[in-house]
Design a protein around this motif. Structure first.
Motif, PDB file in Angstrom:
ATOM      1  N   GLY A  13       0.840  -1.195   0.000  1.00 25.11           N
ATOM      2  CA  GLY A  13       0.000   0.000   0.000  1.00 25.11           C
ATOM      3  C   GLY A  13       0.876   1.246   0.000  1.00 25.11           C
ATOM      4  O   GLY A  13       2.111   1.170  -0.143  1.00 25.11           O
ATOM      5  N   HIS A  14       0.229   2.408   0.157  1.00 30.60           N
ATOM      6  CA  HIS A  14       0.949   3.685   0.022  1.00 30.60           C
ATOM      7  C   HIS A  14       2.169   3.795   0.941  1.00 30.60           C
ATOM      8  O   HIS A  14       3.220   4.272   0.521  1.00 30.60           O
ATOM      9  CB  HIS A  14       0.001   4.848   0.340  1.00 30.60           C
ATOM     10  N   ALA A  15       2.039   3.369   2.201  1.00 28.79           N
ATOM     11  CA  ALA A  15       3.141   3.538   3.167  1.00 28.79           C
ATOM     12  C   ALA A  15       4.307   2.627   2.802  1.00 28.79           C
ATOM     13  O   ALA A  15       5.474   3.038   2.850  1.00 28.79           O
ATOM     14  CB  ALA A  15       2.648   3.247   4.583  1.00 28.79           C
ATOM     15  N   GLY A 275      -2.111   2.732   7.099  1.00 26.60           N
ATOM     16  CA  GLY A 275      -3.156   2.848   6.075  1.00 26.60           C
ATOM     17  C   GLY A 275      -4.498   2.302   6.548  1.00 26.60           C
ATOM     18  O   GLY A 275      -4.776   2.219   7.755  1.00 26.60           O
ATOM     19  N   ASP A 276      -5.329   1.915   5.576  1.00 20.58           N
ATOM     20  CA  ASP A 276      -6.710   1.528   5.861  1.00 20.58           C
ATOM     21  C   ASP A 276      -6.842   0.325   6.803  1.00 20.58           C
ATOM     22  O   ASP A 276      -7.858   0.180   7.473  1.00 20.58           O
ATOM     23  CB  ASP A 276      -7.426   1.156   4.551  1.00 20.58           C
ATOM     24  N   CYS A 277      -5.840  -0.566   6.821  1.00 24.98           N
ATOM     25  CA  CYS A 277      -5.985  -1.790   7.640  1.00 24.98           C
ATOM     26  C   CYS A 277      -5.685  -1.512   9.104  1.00 24.98           C
ATOM     27  O   CYS A 277      -5.873  -2.394   9.949  1.00 24.98           O
ATOM     28  CB  CYS A 277      -5.087  -2.907   7.111  1.00 24.98           C
ATOM     29  N   GLN A 295       2.002   8.253   6.422  1.00 20.52           N
ATOM     30  CA  GLN A 295       2.563   7.329   7.419  1.00 20.52           C
ATOM     31  C   GLN A 295       3.841   6.652   6.916  1.00 20.52           C
ATOM     32  O   GLN A 295       4.628   6.156   7.717  1.00 20.52           O
ATOM     33  CB  GLN A 295       1.511   6.269   7.796  1.00 20.52           C
ATOM     34  N   GLY A 296       4.051   6.673   5.582  1.00 22.48           N
ATOM     35  CA  GLY A 296       5.246   6.039   5.024  1.00 22.48           C
ATOM     36  C   GLY A 296       6.537   6.563   5.648  1.00 22.48           C
ATOM     37  O   GLY A 296       7.337   5.790   6.195  1.00 22.48           O
ATOM     38  N   ALA A 302      10.741   5.045  11.918  1.00 20.16           N
ATOM     39  CA  ALA A 302      10.565   4.142  13.066  1.00 20.16           C
ATOM     40  C   ALA A 302      11.562   2.986  12.983  1.00 20.16           C
ATOM     41  O   ALA A 302      12.205   2.629  13.984  1.00 20.16           O
ATOM     42  CB  ALA A 302       9.144   3.605  13.097  1.00 20.16           C
ATOM     43  N   PHE A 303      11.704   2.407  11.778  1.00 21.34           N
ATOM     44  CA  PHE A 303      12.628   1.272  11.657  1.00 21.34           C
ATOM     45  C   PHE A 303      14.080   1.742  11.829  1.00 21.34           C
ATOM     46  O   PHE A 303      14.893   1.047  12.433  1.00 21.34           O
ATOM     47  CB  PHE A 303      12.426   0.559  10.314  1.00 21.34           C
ATOM     48  N   GLU A 304      14.383   2.928  11.317  1.00 19.75           N
ATOM     49  CA  GLU A 304      15.748   3.445  11.489  1.00 19.75           C
ATOM     50  C   GLU A 304      16.012   3.755  12.965  1.00 19.75           C
ATOM     51  O   GLU A 304      17.092   3.462  13.483  1.00 19.75           O
ATOM     52  CB  GLU A 304      15.944   4.702  10.635  1.00 19.75           C
ATOM     53  N   ALA A 305      15.000   4.290  13.647  1.00 18.43           N
ATOM     54  CA  ALA A 305      15.176   4.644  15.063  1.00 18.43           C
ATOM     55  C   ALA A 305      15.422   3.390  15.907  1.00 18.43           C
ATOM     56  O   ALA A 305      16.257   3.390  16.817  1.00 18.43           O
ATOM     57  CB  ALA A 305      13.942   5.400  15.566  1.00 18.43           C
ATOM     58  N   ARG A 306      14.705   2.319  15.601  1.00 23.45           N
ATOM     59  CA  ARG A 306      14.891   1.072  16.353  1.00 23.45           C
ATOM     60  C   ARG A 306      16.323   0.581  16.248  1.00 23.45           C
ATOM     61  O   ARG A 306      16.878   0.036  17.196  1.00 23.45           O
ATOM     62  CB  ARG A 306      13.979  -0.020  15.800  1.00 23.45           C
TER      63      ARG A 306
END
Ligand SMILES: Cc1cc2nc3c(=O)[nH]c(=O)nc-3n(C[C@H](O)[C@H](O)[C@H](O)COP(=O)(O)OP(=O)(O)OC[C@H]3O[C@@H](n4cnc5c(N)ncnc54)[C@H](O)[C@@H]3O)c2cc1C
Length: 363
Positions: A13-15, A275-277, A295-296, A302-306
């Protein structure tokens, strides 16, 4: 160098398209990324025009497989059918099991179809967009001796767009637009909704409000009170709902995967959804592509921060988002909060925004 972690992306999806485009940053942060998604993405901003036959399907298409190859991302064409939290595995529709350390869902929505029976050959649902594609195919074969008789159920954004597009076709004889509630376009500023009703009626659309509950009986819709409306094609646009995978326990909830402002699952830090889900717990969000788009970058951060132990970023939705309904016939309705504009310039603006967004995933 931190140990490599397996990141599984479910759905493009978009993100997740944003993550694919920046996959080299995920790679640099120590992730080995796998994506399970169909090989192509169809953009909903162009969906009504394409489904009603006015635009070429290629105009709204993104080649997910090519984007992943550019990655580096291991793309598995298909769908995830099951997720096991205990073993941290996902099963795809060809039976493959994939392991993950982190998993992120961006699988969109399906149509909410309470009282209308589906499965009948005359019925087309607006989501997923692969189902809406059948509308275009059906429209290519009008009945002999007359034009199409079409019924659209649902007076929300996609129902309004489709009714307007279908009524603008030269080979359409009749369009009914049915709404369960007392008014169509209830989500619009009052005067914008009135102008829209005027446009639809001007194109010959017969609007029926307070219509529900309705049922399908062969090639007719039976309204409350027994009135029968015959159709060649019935388009179901009764709102968007999370897909079954997003409502199933232990991860799903009634309104989708419940996520915090960090887009992490309410109960599981290693599970993300966008997204929608996603059921965004800080506030209820309408199911619009713009949230997935915005949100992308939050997911990527978020993944880089982790990977570095930095604090998790949060998603802050805008109070008013611009939304533009493409109404066919060269016109569109742009709305942001109480502001609105109906006309050709709204369509030009929409096309410019859409073209720019699509181009970022095609170059
Ligand atoms: C006719 C119509 C017109 C619309 N017009 C607009 C508009 O102009 N502007 C707007 O903002 N919104 C519009 N919307 C709403 C919009 O479609 C959604 O809000 C938006 O697409 C949601 O984006 P997403 O990124 O969550 O998911 P999607 O864009 O739906 O993408 C999800 C992807 O995941 C894939 N997928 C699904 N299940 C699985 C699985 N189990 N495993 C792997 N992959 C999976 C799907 O094939 C799809 O490619 C429209 C909706 C409709 C029906």
């Amino acid at each position: 160098m931190p140990p490599e972690r397996r990141l599984l992306l479910v759905g493009a999806g978009h993100a997740h398209l944003h993550l694919l485009r920046h996959a080299s940053r995920l790679d640099a942060a120590g992730y080995r990324t796998t994506l399970v998604a169909p090989a192509r993405f169809d953009y909903s901003g162009a969906a009504s025009g394409i489904a009603a036959g006015g635009r070429d399907p290629a105009e709204g298409r993104i080649d997910v497989a090519a984007l992943a190859r550019h990655g580096p991302v291991d793309h598995r064409a298909g769908r995830v059918t099951d997720v096991d939290l205990t073993t941290r595995t996902a099963t795809t529709d060809d039976g493959t099991r994939l392991d993950w350390d982190l998993v992120s869902f961006n699988i969109g929505s399906v149509v909410d179809v309470p009282p209308v029976a589906t499965g009948d050959a005359t019925v087309v649902e607006v989501k997923p967009l692969s189902s809406l594609a059948r509308l275009r195919e059906r429209l290519e074969h009008p009945p002999t001796g007359r034009g199409h008789h079409l019924t659209v159920v649902g007076g929300g954004a996609s129902g309004l767009e489709l009714a307007a597009h279908l009524a603008a076709r030269a080979d359409t004889d009749r369009v009914h637009l049915l709404e369960y509630g007392p008014r169509i376009g209830d989500f619009l500023p009052h005067r914008a909704a009135r102008r829209l009703v005027g446009l639809l009626e001007g194109r010959g659309v017969r609007i029926v409000t307070d219509a529900g509950p309705v049922r399908v009986d062969g090639d007719a819709l039976v309204l409350r009170g027994g009135t029968r409306l015959a159709h060649d094609i019935l388009v179901v646009a009764t709102g968007l709902a999370p897909p079954p995978l997003a409502t199933r326990s232990p991860l799903g909830g009634r309104d989708g995967f419940p996520v915090r402002a960090t887009l992490q699952h309410r109960d599981h830090d290693d599970v993300y959804a966008a997204g929608d889900c996603a059921d965004f717990l800080p506030m209820s969000l309408p199911r619009l592509g713009v949230h997935g788009v915005r949100q992308g970058p939050v997911l990527l951060a978020a993944f880089e921060a982790r990977a570095t132990g930095a604090p998790a970023p949060v998603y802050r939705p805008q109070e008013h988002v611009l939304s533009i309904l493409d109404l066919g016939g060269g016109t569109a309705l742009a709305v942001r909060g109480r502001w609105w504009w109906l006309g050709r310039s709204s369509l030009a603006l929409k096309r410019r925004i859409d073209r720019r967004w699509l181009a970022t995933y095609r170059s």
